[in-house]
Design an enzyme around this catalytic site. Structure first.
Site, PDB file in Angstrom:
ATOM      1  N   GLY A  46       0.811  -1.216   0.000  1.00 16.04           N
ATOM      2  CA  GLY A  46       0.000   0.000   0.000  1.00 16.04           C
ATOM      3  C   GLY A  46       0.844   1.265   0.000  1.00 16.04           C
ATOM      4  O   GLY A  46       1.772   1.406   0.807  1.00 16.04           O
ATOM      5  N   ALA A  70      -2.795  -5.605  11.571  1.00 14.88           N
ATOM      6  CA  ALA A  70      -3.194  -4.199  11.685  1.00 14.88           C
ATOM      7  C   ALA A  70      -1.943  -3.353  11.482  1.00 14.88           C
ATOM      8  O   ALA A  70      -1.609  -2.493  12.296  1.00 14.88           O
ATOM      9  CB  ALA A  70      -3.824  -3.921  13.045  1.00 14.88           C
ATOM     10  N   VAL A  71      -1.237  -3.639  10.376  1.00 13.15           N
ATOM     11  CA  VAL A  71       0.027  -2.945  10.103  1.00 13.15           C
ATOM     12  C   VAL A  71      -0.197  -1.451   9.932  1.00 13.15           C
ATOM     13  O   VAL A  71       0.601  -0.626  10.373  1.00 13.15           O
ATOM     14  CB  VAL A  71       0.711  -3.554   8.857  1.00 13.15           C
ATOM     15  CG1 VAL A  71       1.937  -2.734   8.461  1.00 13.15           C
ATOM     16  CG2 VAL A  71       1.101  -5.000   9.131  1.00 13.15           C
ATOM     17  N   LEU A  73      -0.746   0.326   6.927  1.00 13.87           N
ATOM     18  CA  LEU A  73      -0.236   0.932   5.690  1.00 13.87           C
ATOM     19  C   LEU A  73       1.098   1.646   5.885  1.00 13.87           C
ATOM     20  O   LEU A  73       1.328   2.733   5.370  1.00 13.87           O
ATOM     21  CB  LEU A  73      -1.275   1.921   5.110  1.00 13.87           C
ATOM     22  CG  LEU A  73      -2.618   1.308   4.723  1.00 13.87           C
ATOM     23  CD1 LEU A  73      -3.615   2.403   4.365  1.00 13.87           C
ATOM     24  CD2 LEU A  73      -2.458   0.345   3.566  1.00 13.87           C
ATOM     25  N   CYS A 130      -9.869   1.760   3.198  1.00  9.52           N
ATOM     26  CA  CYS A 130      -9.266   2.725   4.112  1.00  9.52           C
ATOM     27  C   CYS A 130     -10.336   3.593   4.775  1.00  9.52           C
ATOM     28  O   CYS A 130     -11.381   3.868   4.186  1.00  9.52           O
ATOM     29  CB  CYS A 130      -8.299   3.624   3.353  1.00  9.52           C
ATOM     30  SG  CYS A 130      -6.966   2.732   2.561  1.00  9.52           S
ATOM     31  N   LYS A 165     -10.131  -2.534  -5.260  1.00 13.17           N
ATOM     32  CA  LYS A 165     -10.139  -3.638  -4.300  1.00 13.17           C
ATOM     33  C   LYS A 165     -11.312  -3.475  -3.339  1.00 13.17           C
ATOM     34  O   LYS A 165     -11.406  -2.468  -2.629  1.00 13.17           O
ATOM     35  CB  LYS A 165      -8.812  -3.668  -3.541  1.00 13.17           C
ATOM     36  CG  LYS A 165      -8.627  -4.902  -2.666  1.00 13.17           C
ATOM     37  CD  LYS A 165      -7.200  -4.949  -2.117  1.00 13.17           C
ATOM     38  CE  LYS A 165      -6.917  -6.261  -1.406  1.00 13.17           C
ATOM     39  NZ  LYS A 165      -5.504  -6.327  -0.941  1.00 13.17           N
ATOM     40  N   ASN A 192     -10.757  -8.094   0.219  1.00 13.41           N
ATOM     41  CA  ASN A 192      -9.806  -7.609   1.195  1.00 13.41           C
ATOM     42  C   ASN A 192     -10.070  -8.369   2.498  1.00 13.41           C
ATOM     43  O   ASN A 192     -10.942  -9.229   2.556  1.00 13.41           O
ATOM     44  CB  ASN A 192      -9.983  -6.096   1.389  1.00 13.41           C
ATOM     45  CG  ASN A 192      -8.695  -5.418   1.821  1.00 13.41           C
ATOM     46  OD1 ASN A 192      -7.873  -6.012   2.510  1.00 13.41           O
ATOM     47  ND2 ASN A 192      -8.530  -4.167   1.434  1.00 13.41           N
ATOM     48  N   THR A 193      -9.352  -8.059   3.550  1.00 15.45           N
ATOM     49  CA  THR A 193      -9.480  -8.822   4.792  1.00 15.45           C
ATOM     50  C   THR A 193     -10.828  -8.594   5.485  1.00 15.45           C
ATOM     51  O   THR A 193     -11.440  -7.535   5.368  1.00 15.45           O
ATOM     52  CB  THR A 193      -8.355  -8.455   5.769  1.00 15.45           C
ATOM     53  OG1 THR A 193      -8.365  -7.036   5.969  1.00 15.45           O
ATOM     54  CG2 THR A 193      -7.009  -8.899   5.234  1.00 15.45           C
ATOM     55  N   GLY A 243      -8.164 -14.450  -1.265  1.00 15.78           N
ATOM     56  CA  GLY A 243      -8.691 -14.746   0.051  1.00 15.78           C
ATOM     57  C   GLY A 243      -8.422 -16.188   0.423  1.00 15.78           C
ATOM     58  O   GLY A 243      -9.215 -17.075   0.128  1.00 15.78           O
TER      59      GLY A 243
END
Length: 304
Positions: A46, A70-71, A73, A130, A165, A192-193, A243
Site C-alpha cells: 500500500g 493491523a500494520v 499501511l 481505508c 479492491k 480484502n481482509t 482470500g
C-alpha cells in the site's frame, strides 16, 4: 501446450497468478527465493500520499487457519516510492500494480496522479477499505456512494488500468461492485481482509494494539469464493479473486467462480515459492483435463 495468458482489460498477464498487496513487499524481498518474471503480476504494498509509520506493535497475530494484521499501511509515501523504489523494480518483466491508499479523496487523487506518470506501472489497485476521515472513519468501501465517489475522482486523473479492491465488510458487495464499475473501474479485486479480533486469555488483553484487525488466510476462503461468484454474476469487467489461496486447487476454485486472475497473499509468508507452485499446478490441471486455454476455467462452475 496450454495457454495461460489472461486479459485484465488492456493488460495481458502471462498467467493468472498475482501477488497480493502487503504480503510481497516490492518484490525485491522475494527475488532471492524465486524468479519474479514467472509471475502474471505483482501488486506492491500500500502506497499513500505521505509517509506513514503504521500502527503500534503488536500488529500481527496468528489465528486458526489464518492471521490478523493491523500494520496500518506503513510506507514512505508516493514520492519516496517514485524516487527510490520504482527505479529498482521497474525492470521486472511482469505486470506491476501499485496499491493506492488514502484517508481522503484528495489524497487518493494526488497519489494516483503521480503514479500515472510512471511508464513501467501499467495499473493501480485502489484500496477502498481505508477509513474516510471526512466521514468519521467509515471505510470508503463500506458505503456505495463513497466507493463510487473515490473511484470516479481517481478515474478522472488516472489514465491506465484502474483495479478497485473491494471490502468484504459490507451487507451487499454486489451493489458496491456495480457502483465502482459504473464509476470507471477497469477491474475489481476481492476480497480484502475480514474484520476480526483476538484476545489473549492469559493476559486478558487484545492480541493487536488496535484491538481489531484484518483476518486473512485459508479461514476466509469460502466467504471470498462466495463473494467472487456473486459479483461475477453482475459485472462485465474482469474480477481478480483472493482470500486464503494456498494451492492450485484454491486458485482454480476462484476461477470457476468467475475470477479471471487471482492474487496470493498470506500463503507467501508460509512458502515464499507458493506462487510458482500454483502456476505449475494450474498448468498440470489444464493438461490433465485436456483444456488448452486457461480462459475455459473462468466462470466454469457446473451447477446442473
Amino acid at each position: 501446450m496450454v495457454n495461460l495468458k489472461v486479459q485484465l482489460g488492456n493488460i495481458t498477464l502471462k498467467n493468472p497468478v498475482m501477488t497480493a498487496s502487503g504480503t510481497f513487499g516490492y518484490g525485491e524481498e522475494y527475488a532471492d527465493f524465486m524468479d519474479l518474471t514467472a509471475l502474471g503480476g505483482m501488486v506492491v504494498k500500500g502506497t499513500t500520499l505521505n509517509h506513514r509509520e503504521g500502527n503500534p506493535y503488536p500488529r500481527m497475530a496468528e489465528t486458526p487457519m489464518g492471521m490478523l494484521n493491523a500494520v496500518g499501511l506503513q510506507n514512505k509515501g508516493v514520492d519516496k516510492f517514485i524516487s527510490e523504489i520504482y527505479p529498482r523494480i521497474k525492470g521486472y518483466q511482469t505486470s506491476i500494480f501499485v496499491n493506492v491508499s488514502g484517508s481522503t479523496i484528495e489524497e487518493y487523487v494526488q497519489t494516483a496522479e503521480k503514479i500515472n506518470e510512471l511508464q513501467h506501472i501499467p495499473g493501480i489497485e485502489l484500496n477502498i477499505s481505508c477509513p474516510n476521515v471526512k466521514e468519521g472513519g467509515m471505510a470508503f468501501g463500506t458505503s456505495c456512494p463513497s466507493a463510487i465517489a473515490v473511484t470516479k475522482a481517481v478515474r478522472e486523473v488516472y489514465k491506465k488500468h484502474l483495479m478497485v479492491k473491494l471490502s468484504p465488510n459490507v451487507t451487499n458487495i454486489v451493489e458496491i461492485a456495480k457502483g465502482v464499475e459504473s464509476a470507471g473501474a477497469d477491474s475489481v479485486s476481492l476480497i480484502n481482509t475480514l474484520l476480526g479480533m483476538s484476545i489473549n486469555v492469559k493476559t486478558r488483553r487484545p492480541e493487536l494494539s488496535t484491538i481489531t484487525g484484518g483476518l486473512s488466510g485459508p479461514a476466509v476462503k469460502p466467504v471470498a469464493v462466495r463473494m467472487v461468484w456473486q459479483v461475477a454474476q453482475a459485472l462485465k469487467i474482469p474480477i481478480v479473486g483472493m482470500g486464503g489461496i494456498s494451492s492450485a486447487d484454491d486458485a482454480i476454485e476462484f476461477m470457476l467462480a468467475g475470477a479471471t486472475a487471482i492474487q496470493i497473499g498470506t500463503a507467501n509468508f508460509v512458502d515464499p515459492q507458493i506462487t510458482l507452485k500454483v502456476i505449475d499446478g494450474i498448468k498440470q490441471y489444464l493438461e490433465k483435463h485436456q483444456l488448452t486455454d486457461i480462459k475455459e476455467l473462468t466462470g466454469g462452475m457446473i451447477t446442473d
